[in-house]
Design a protein around this motif. Structure first.
Motif, PDB file in Angstrom:
ATOM      1  N   THR A 168       0.833  -1.198   0.000  1.00 12.36           N
ATOM      2  CA  THR A 168       0.000   0.000   0.000  1.00 12.36           C
ATOM      3  C   THR A 168       0.870   1.252   0.000  1.00 12.36           C
ATOM      4  OG1 THR A 168      -0.094   0.006   2.415  1.00 12.36           O
ATOM      5  CG2 THR A 168      -1.866  -1.145   1.249  1.00 12.36           C
ATOM      6  N   PRO A 169       0.343   2.381  -0.505  1.00 13.44           N
ATOM      7  CA  PRO A 169       1.098   3.641  -0.431  1.00 13.44           C
ATOM      8  C   PRO A 169       1.474   3.998   1.006  1.00 13.44           C
ATOM      9  CG  PRO A 169      -0.763   3.853  -1.930  1.00 13.44           C
ATOM     10  CD  PRO A 169      -0.926   2.529  -1.243  1.00 13.44           C
ATOM     11  N   GLU A 170       0.600   3.657   1.963  1.00 14.77           N
ATOM     12  CA  GLU A 170       0.874   3.974   3.358  1.00 14.77           C
ATOM     13  C   GLU A 170       2.113   3.213   3.848  1.00 14.77           C
ATOM     14  OE1 GLU A 170      -3.555   4.592   2.789  1.00 14.77           O
ATOM     15  OE2 GLU A 170      -1.996   3.260   2.024  1.00 14.77           O
ATOM     16  N   TYR A 171       2.199   1.938   3.487  1.00 13.31           N
ATOM     17  CA  TYR A 171       3.369   1.158   3.899  1.00 13.31           C
ATOM     18  C   TYR A 171       4.632   1.731   3.259  1.00 13.31           C
ATOM     19  CZ  TYR A 171       6.889  -2.449   4.212  1.00 13.31           C
ATOM     20  OH  TYR A 171       8.078  -3.096   4.448  1.00 13.31           O
ATOM     21  N   LEU A 172       4.588   2.041   1.975  1.00 13.13           N
ATOM     22  CA  LEU A 172       5.781   2.530   1.271  1.00 13.13           C
ATOM     23  C   LEU A 172       6.203   3.903   1.780  1.00 13.13           C
ATOM     24  CD1 LEU A 172       4.894   1.381  -2.358  1.00 13.13           C
ATOM     25  CD2 LEU A 172       6.502   0.314  -0.772  1.00 13.13           C
ATOM     26  N   GLU A 173       5.243   4.715   2.147  1.00 14.60           N
ATOM     27  CA  GLU A 173       5.583   6.038   2.680  1.00 14.60           C
ATOM     28  C   GLU A 173       6.327   5.909   4.009  1.00 14.60           C
ATOM     29  OE1 GLU A 173       3.375  10.214   4.070  1.00 14.60           O
ATOM     30  OE2 GLU A 173       2.233   8.638   3.034  1.00 14.60           O
ATOM     31  N   HIS A 233      -1.819  -2.720   5.325  1.00 15.16           N
ATOM     32  CA  HIS A 233      -0.511  -2.051   5.370  1.00 15.16           C
ATOM     33  C   HIS A 233       0.538  -2.863   6.133  1.00 15.16           C
ATOM     34  CE1 HIS A 233      -3.401   1.014   4.355  1.00 15.16           C
ATOM     35  NE2 HIS A 233      -3.817   1.135   5.601  1.00 15.16           N
ATOM     36  N   MET A 234       0.425  -4.210   6.077  1.00 17.38           N
ATOM     37  CA  MET A 234       1.329  -5.054   6.852  1.00 17.38           C
ATOM     38  C   MET A 234       2.629  -5.385   6.127  1.00 17.38           C
ATOM     39  SD  MET A 234      -1.510  -7.571   8.642  1.00 17.38           S
ATOM     40  CE  MET A 234      -0.295  -8.723   9.249  1.00 17.38           C
ATOM     41  N   GLY A 235       2.757  -5.016   4.849  1.00 17.41           N
ATOM     42  CA  GLY A 235       4.028  -5.254   4.186  1.00 17.41           C
ATOM     43  C   GLY A 235       3.917  -5.523   2.702  1.00 17.41           C
ATOM     44  N   LEU A 236       5.052  -5.919   2.124  1.00 21.99           N
ATOM     45  CA  LEU A 236       5.145  -6.274   0.711  1.00 21.99           C
ATOM     46  C   LEU A 236       4.699  -7.716   0.499  1.00 21.99           C
ATOM     47  CD1 LEU A 236       8.821  -5.063   0.148  1.00 21.99           C
ATOM     48  CD2 LEU A 236       6.811  -3.904  -0.799  1.00 21.99           C
TER      49      LEU A 236
END
Length: 303
Positions: A168-173, A233-236
Motif C-alpha cells: 500500500t502507499p501507506e506502507y511505502l511512505e 498495510h502489513m508489508g510487501l
C-alpha cells in the motif's frame, strides 16, 4: 445384455474403484454387477479387469475400453440432450473446481452472462486450492493458476498473469520503496506459506538464481488473508497480478520492482483425458477464456 448399459456400468466401476462401490451407487447386489461385466468381457472376447480380494486393476484392454467408453457415452448423452429438447444448445450440470479467490473475483460475478447465453447449463463450483482427482471425485473441469504438475489430464492454456510485488502507499511512505530484490531484506513481508513453508519469491534480471525467501510477522497459506494483510498495510507481497489487479488500478496498492518481474504464470483449464469434451464443458471453458481476455494487465495477458 444392453451393451450401452454394460459400458456405463463398467465406467462406473472404474471411477468408483470397485465392484462393490458401483453396486451401492446403482442400488443392486454385487453379484449382478459381476455378472454384467462378465457378459461384457465374453462379448468383447477379452478380460477387462483383474480382481483380488483387496484390489481391482484394469488390463491394457480394459483401459482402452474405458477410454473409448467415455467418448461413446459422452457422445450419446449429448445426442440424447439435443434430440430430446429439439435443439443443440448445451445443457446439463458441469462440476468445476477453482481457486477460492479466483472464483470470487473473476468467475462468479460473470456467471449471469454465461447463464443468459446457456440457460440449460448448471454450474457446480467448488472452491479449493488442493489438487483434485477429477475422475475419482466426479469433476468435469478444473481452473488452475500457476505451473501444472505432471498429469494424464488434458490442459488448455487460457491466459497468463504477471507476477507482481505490491504494497500500500501507506506502507511505502513509512518504510520506503525497494529499488532492487536485495532491498526486501530490509522490509516486512506478508509471507505466503502453503503447508507452513514460506514460498520463495522469484526475480529476473538479477545475478544468481534470483530466489529470495521473504520474512515477516505474518504468514498464511490463504490468498484471501494475503489480500487482507497487504491492504492492512502489513508489508510487501509477491503475488499473481490477478490477485491485486483492481487495487493496482485504483491506487490502493502500488506495484514495485517491476524491472525484476519473473516470467508470467499460466492459467489453465484442465479436464480428464480419454473422453470427448462435452459441449457444456467446452462452452464454459471458452467463456472463462473470454473473461480472462477481457481483463488486461495487470490481471491477465491473453494467449
Amino acid at each position: 445384455m444392453d451393451r450401452l448399459d454394460a459400458l456405463k456400468l463398467f465406467i462406473r466401476i472404474v471411477e468408483s474403484g470397485s465392484f462393490a462401490a458401483a453396486a451401492r451407487d446403482i442400488g443392486v447386489g454385487q453379484p449382478a454387477v459381476s455378472k454384467q461385466i462378465a457378459s461384457l468381457e465374453r462379448y468383447l472376447g477379452a478380460q477387462l479387469v483383474r480382481r483380488t480380494s483387496r484390489s481391482m486393476t484394469l488390463t491394457a484392454t480394459g483401459q482402452s475400453v474405458y477410454e473409448a467408453g467415455l467418448r461413446i457415452i459422452g457422445d450419446f448423452t449429448e445426442l440424447e440432450a439435443s434430440v430430446g429438447h429439439g435443439q443443440v444448445s448445451p445443457s446439463g450440470l458441469i462440476r468445476v473446481t477453482v481457486p477460492p479467490v479466483f472464483g470470487r473475483l473473476y468467475i462468479v460475478p460473470r456467471l449471469p452472462v454465461f447463464f443468459s447465453r446457456y440457460p440449460q447449463v448448471c454450474v457446480d463450483l467448488s472452491a479449493t486450492e488442493r489438487n483434485v482427482n477429477l475422475v475419482e471425485e466426479g469433476f468435469d473441469l478444473s481452473i488452475k493458476s500457476g505451473p501444472l504438475a505432471d498429469s494424464s489430464m488434458i490442459s488448455r492454456h487460457l491466459a497468463s498473469t504477471p507476477v507482481v510485488v505490491v504494497a500500500t502507499p501507506e506502507y511505502l511512505e513509512k518504510h520506503g520503496r525497494p529499488e532492487s530484490p536485495q532491498d526486501i531484506e530490509h522490509h516486512t513481508c506478508v509471507v505466503f506459506a502453503p503447508m507452513h513453508e514460506p514460498r520463495a519469491w522469484r526475480f529476473a534480471n538479477v545475478e544468481g538464481r534470483g530466489l529470495y525467501v521473504p520474512s515477516g510477522n505474518f504468514r498464511t497459506g490463504d490468498a484471501e488473508q494475503i489480500r487482507a494483510a497487504v491492504l492492512a498495510h502489513m508489508g510487501l507481497v509477491q503475488a499473481p497480478g490477478w490477485l491485486f489487479a483492481a487495487e493496482i488500478a485504483s491506487g490502493a496498492v502500488v506495484s514495485v520492482l517491476e524491472d525484476f518481474a519473473p516470467p508470467s504464470l499460466p492459467v489453465h483449464g484442465v479436464h480428464p483425458s480419454g473422453r470427448r469434451l462435452p459441449n457444456k464443458t467446452r462452452v464454459f471453458l471458452d467463456f472463462v477464456a473470454e473473461i480472462l481476455a477481457a481483463d488486461p494487465r495487470p490481471a491477465f495477458v491473453p494467449v
